[in-house]
Each structure stands twice: as C-alpha cells, then as structure tokens.
Design a protein around this motif. Structure first.
Motif, PDB file in Angstrom:
ATOM      1  N   ILE A  45    -129.252  18.117  30.185  1.00 48.88           N
ATOM      2  CA  ILE A  45    -129.113  17.575  31.539  1.00 48.88           C
ATOM      3  C   ILE A  45    -128.748  16.094  31.536  1.00 48.88           C
ATOM      4  O   ILE A  45    -127.884  15.663  32.297  1.00 48.88           O
ATOM      5  CB  ILE A  45    -130.407  17.831  32.347  1.00 48.88           C
ATOM      6  N   THR A  46    -129.388  15.306  30.676  1.00 48.95           N
ATOM      7  CA  THR A  46    -129.188  13.847  30.702  1.00 48.95           C
ATOM      8  C   THR A  46    -128.181  13.341  29.667  1.00 48.95           C
ATOM      9  O   THR A  46    -127.768  12.190  29.736  1.00 48.95           O
ATOM     10  CB  THR A  46    -130.513  13.105  30.460  1.00 48.95           C
ATOM     11  N   ARG A  47    -127.856  14.173  28.703  1.00 52.20           N
ATOM     12  CA  ARG A  47    -126.988  13.781  27.581  1.00 52.20           C
ATOM     13  C   ARG A  47    -127.642  12.741  26.671  1.00 52.20           C
ATOM     14  O   ARG A  47    -126.970  11.993  25.971  1.00 52.20           O
ATOM     15  CB  ARG A  47    -125.626  13.278  28.046  1.00 52.20           C
ATOM     16  N   HIS A  48    -128.976  12.671  26.739  1.00 50.84           N
ATOM     17  CA  HIS A  48    -129.771  11.811  25.866  1.00 50.84           C
ATOM     18  C   HIS A  48    -130.989  12.600  25.412  1.00 50.84           C
ATOM     19  O   HIS A  48    -131.521  13.408  26.169  1.00 50.84           O
ATOM     20  CB  HIS A  48    -130.277  10.556  26.594  1.00 50.84           C
ATOM     21  N   SER A  49    -131.440  12.332  24.207  1.00 46.85           N
ATOM     22  CA  SER A  49    -132.714  12.918  23.791  1.00 46.85           C
ATOM     23  C   SER A  49    -133.815  12.220  24.572  1.00 46.85           C
ATOM     24  O   SER A  49    -133.632  11.084  25.037  1.00 46.85           O
ATOM     25  CB  SER A  49    -132.930  12.725  22.290  1.00 46.85           C
ATOM     26  N   PRO A  50    -134.974  12.850  24.756  1.00 49.43           N
ATOM     27  CA  PRO A  50    -136.060  12.175  25.461  1.00 49.43           C
ATOM     28  C   PRO A  50    -136.452  10.847  24.798  1.00 49.43           C
ATOM     29  O   PRO A  50    -136.671   9.846  25.484  1.00 49.43           O
ATOM     30  CB  PRO A  50    -137.216  13.181  25.400  1.00 49.43           C
ATOM     31  N   TYR A  51    -136.512  10.841  23.478  1.00 50.74           N
ATOM     32  CA  TYR A  51    -136.863   9.614  22.747  1.00 50.74           C
ATOM     33  C   TYR A  51    -135.839   8.508  23.028  1.00 50.74           C
ATOM     34  O   TYR A  51    -136.203   7.369  23.321  1.00 50.74           O
ATOM     35  CB  TYR A  51    -136.950   9.906  21.250  1.00 50.74           C
ATOM     36  N   GLU A  52    -134.562   8.863  22.942  1.00 48.99           N
ATOM     37  CA  GLU A  52    -133.498   7.895  23.188  1.00 48.99           C
ATOM     38  C   GLU A  52    -133.589   7.360  24.622  1.00 48.99           C
ATOM     39  O   GLU A  52    -133.428   6.161  24.854  1.00 48.99           O
ATOM     40  CB  GLU A  52    -132.144   8.565  22.954  1.00 48.99           C
ATOM     41  N   TYR A  53    -133.858   8.233  25.574  1.00 52.32           N
ATOM     42  CA  TYR A  53    -133.982   7.822  26.970  1.00 52.32           C
ATOM     43  C   TYR A  53    -135.112   6.806  27.148  1.00 52.32           C
ATOM     44  O   TYR A  53    -134.928   5.771  27.794  1.00 52.32           O
ATOM     45  CB  TYR A  53    -134.217   9.035  27.874  1.00 52.32           C
ATOM     46  N   ILE A  54    -136.272   7.107  26.574  1.00 54.13           N
ATOM     47  CA  ILE A  54    -137.418   6.209  26.701  1.00 54.13           C
ATOM     48  C   ILE A  54    -137.113   4.852  26.071  1.00 54.13           C
ATOM     49  O   ILE A  54    -137.375   3.803  26.670  1.00 54.13           O
ATOM     50  CB  ILE A  54    -138.690   6.837  26.088  1.00 54.13           C
ATOM     51  N   ILE A  55    -136.550   4.851  24.873  1.00 53.59           N
ATOM     52  CA  ILE A  55    -136.221   3.584  24.195  1.00 53.59           C
ATOM     53  C   ILE A  55    -135.213   2.784  25.008  1.00 53.59           C
ATOM     54  O   ILE A  55    -135.392   1.576  25.221  1.00 53.59           O
ATOM     55  CB  ILE A  55    -135.690   3.844  22.762  1.00 53.59           C
ATOM     56  N   LYS A  56    -134.163   3.442  25.491  1.00 53.02           N
ATOM     57  CA  LYS A  56    -133.145   2.722  26.257  1.00 53.02           C
ATOM     58  C   LYS A  56    -133.706   2.171  27.563  1.00 53.02           C
ATOM     59  O   LYS A  56    -133.358   1.057  27.966  1.00 53.02           O
ATOM     60  CB  LYS A  56    -131.936   3.617  26.521  1.00 53.02           C
ATOM     61  N   ARG A  57    -134.563   2.910  28.221  1.00 51.73           N
ATOM     62  CA  ARG A  57    -135.183   2.411  29.450  1.00 51.73           C
ATOM     63  C   ARG A  57    -136.093   1.220  29.157  1.00 51.73           C
ATOM     64  O   ARG A  57    -136.098   0.251  29.902  1.00 51.73           O
ATOM     65  CB  ARG A  57    -135.958   3.533  30.149  1.00 51.73           C
ATOM     66  N   ARG A  58    -136.851   1.290  28.064  1.00 54.88           N
ATOM     67  CA  ARG A  58    -137.713   0.167  27.695  1.00 54.88           C
ATOM     68  C   ARG A  58    -136.884  -1.055  27.343  1.00 54.88           C
ATOM     69  O   ARG A  58    -137.223  -2.185  27.710  1.00 54.88           O
ATOM     70  CB  ARG A  58    -138.630   0.552  26.539  1.00 54.88           C
ATOM     71  N   LEU A  59    -135.786  -0.848  26.640  1.00 55.00           N
ATOM     72  CA  LEU A  59    -134.902  -1.961  26.298  1.00 55.00           C
ATOM     73  C   LEU A  59    -134.286  -2.570  27.546  1.00 55.00           C
ATOM     74  O   LEU A  59    -134.162  -3.793  27.657  1.00 55.00           O
ATOM     75  CB  LEU A  59    -133.801  -1.491  25.341  1.00 55.00           C
ATOM     76  N   SER A  60    -133.903  -1.719  28.473  1.00 51.57           N
ATOM     77  CA  SER A  60    -133.320  -2.198  29.718  1.00 51.57           C
ATOM     78  C   SER A  60    -134.314  -3.056  30.501  1.00 51.57           C
ATOM     79  O   SER A  60    -133.974  -4.147  30.983  1.00 51.57           O
ATOM     80  CB  SER A  60    -132.872  -1.006  30.561  1.00 51.57           C
ATOM     81  N   GLU A  61    -135.535  -2.594  30.610  1.00 48.81           N
ATOM     82  CA  GLU A  61    -136.572  -3.359  31.306  1.00 48.81           C
ATOM     83  C   GLU A  61    -136.875  -4.663  30.572  1.00 48.81           C
ATOM     84  O   GLU A  61    -137.040  -5.704  31.196  1.00 48.81           O
ATOM     85  CB  GLU A  61    -137.849  -2.532  31.449  1.00 48.81           C
ATOM     86  N   ALA A  62    -136.930  -4.604  29.259  1.00 50.56           N
ATOM     87  CA  ALA A  62    -137.193  -5.810  28.467  1.00 50.56           C
ATOM     88  C   ALA A  62    -136.058  -6.813  28.617  1.00 50.56           C
ATOM     89  O   ALA A  62    -136.297  -8.017  28.704  1.00 50.56           O
ATOM     90  CB  ALA A  62    -137.393  -5.445  27.002  1.00 50.56           C
ATOM     91  N   ALA A  63    -134.820  -6.315  28.674  1.00 50.49           N
ATOM     92  CA  ALA A  63    -133.668  -7.206  28.802  1.00 50.49           C
ATOM     93  C   ALA A  63    -133.708  -7.973  30.113  1.00 50.49           C
ATOM     94  O   ALA A  63    -133.411  -9.166  30.149  1.00 50.49           O
ATOM     95  CB  ALA A  63    -132.377  -6.405  28.699  1.00 50.49           C
ATOM     96  N   ILE A  64    -134.088  -7.302  31.165  1.00 51.47           N
ATOM     97  CA  ILE A  64    -134.188  -7.981  32.464  1.00 51.47           C
ATOM     98  C   ILE A  64    -135.242  -9.077  32.396  1.00 51.47           C
ATOM     99  O   ILE A  64    -135.029 -10.191  32.883  1.00 51.47           O
ATOM    100  CB  ILE A  64    -134.485  -6.959  33.579  1.00 51.47           C
TER     101      ILE A  64
END
Length: 108
Positions: A45-64
């Motif tokens: 559905i998302t074209r990302h593994s759950p692990y990859e999704y969580i890491i990318k979201r955490r990185l995105s929040e950290a970047a902000i």
C-alpha cells in the motif's frame, strides 16, 4: 478496502507514537495482522516497509527540529539513538539541516 483502513489505522498509531519506542509488532497489532502479513500489506500500500516508514518519519521530524536548533539531544527526542539513524536514512545531520533549511525556505 478493509486492508487499506487497517493500514491507515496502523499509520495513525505510528504517527501518534513516533517519539516513543514502538515496534513493527505494535503497529501490526493495531491493524490486527500477523507481523508477516502486516509487513507485506503495508509495503504493497505505501511502497515502504514499516521499518523504513518509521525511520523516514522520525528523520523528517528531526530535520524540522534541527533547522531550528543544532542540539544533539534532538536525536534522542526522535528515538534516533545515534548517528547511524541519520546515516541509514541516507544523510548526515549537517547535510539534512542544509537540505531542509533550503526546502523550508523554498516553501515559505
């Protein structure tokens, strides 16, 4: 359609608990899937593994947050316990700060 709603519920769970120590199993449980079926369906559905999704979201929040501060404690706040979280995400903290500062100034 039912599967999409279940994955949406798991994404909402991830978003609500992003700064906590959550596991893929926790997200799978919220969607009432086995770990295997959840990972497979989430990826479809998302074209990302759950692990990859969580890491990318955490990185995105950290970047902000990094654009407003250069404190290393932000790594801990976003459950990125060490620099490898950034490296696995494909960017160093300094590189990420430059990238997101440029991005945020472009959209402002």
């Amino acid at each position: 359609m039912k599967q999409i709603n279940r994955i949406q519920n798991s994404i909402q769970f991830i978003e609500n608990h992003l700064k906590e120590n959550i596991t893929i199993k926790d997200a799978a449980d919220t969607a009432f899937f086995s770990l295997y079926h959840f990972s497979r369906t989430f990826n479809q559905i998302t074209r990302h593994s759950p692990y990859e999704y969580i890491i990318k979201r955490r990185l995105s929040e950290a970047a902000i947050e990094i654009t407003n501060s250069n404190k290393i404690e932000l790594l801990k706040l976003n459950d990125l316990k060490n620099i490898t979280g950034y490296i696995r995400g494909g960017c160093s903290p300094i590189g990420m700060k430059k990238q997101y500062t440029t991005y945020l100034s472009d959209i402002a």
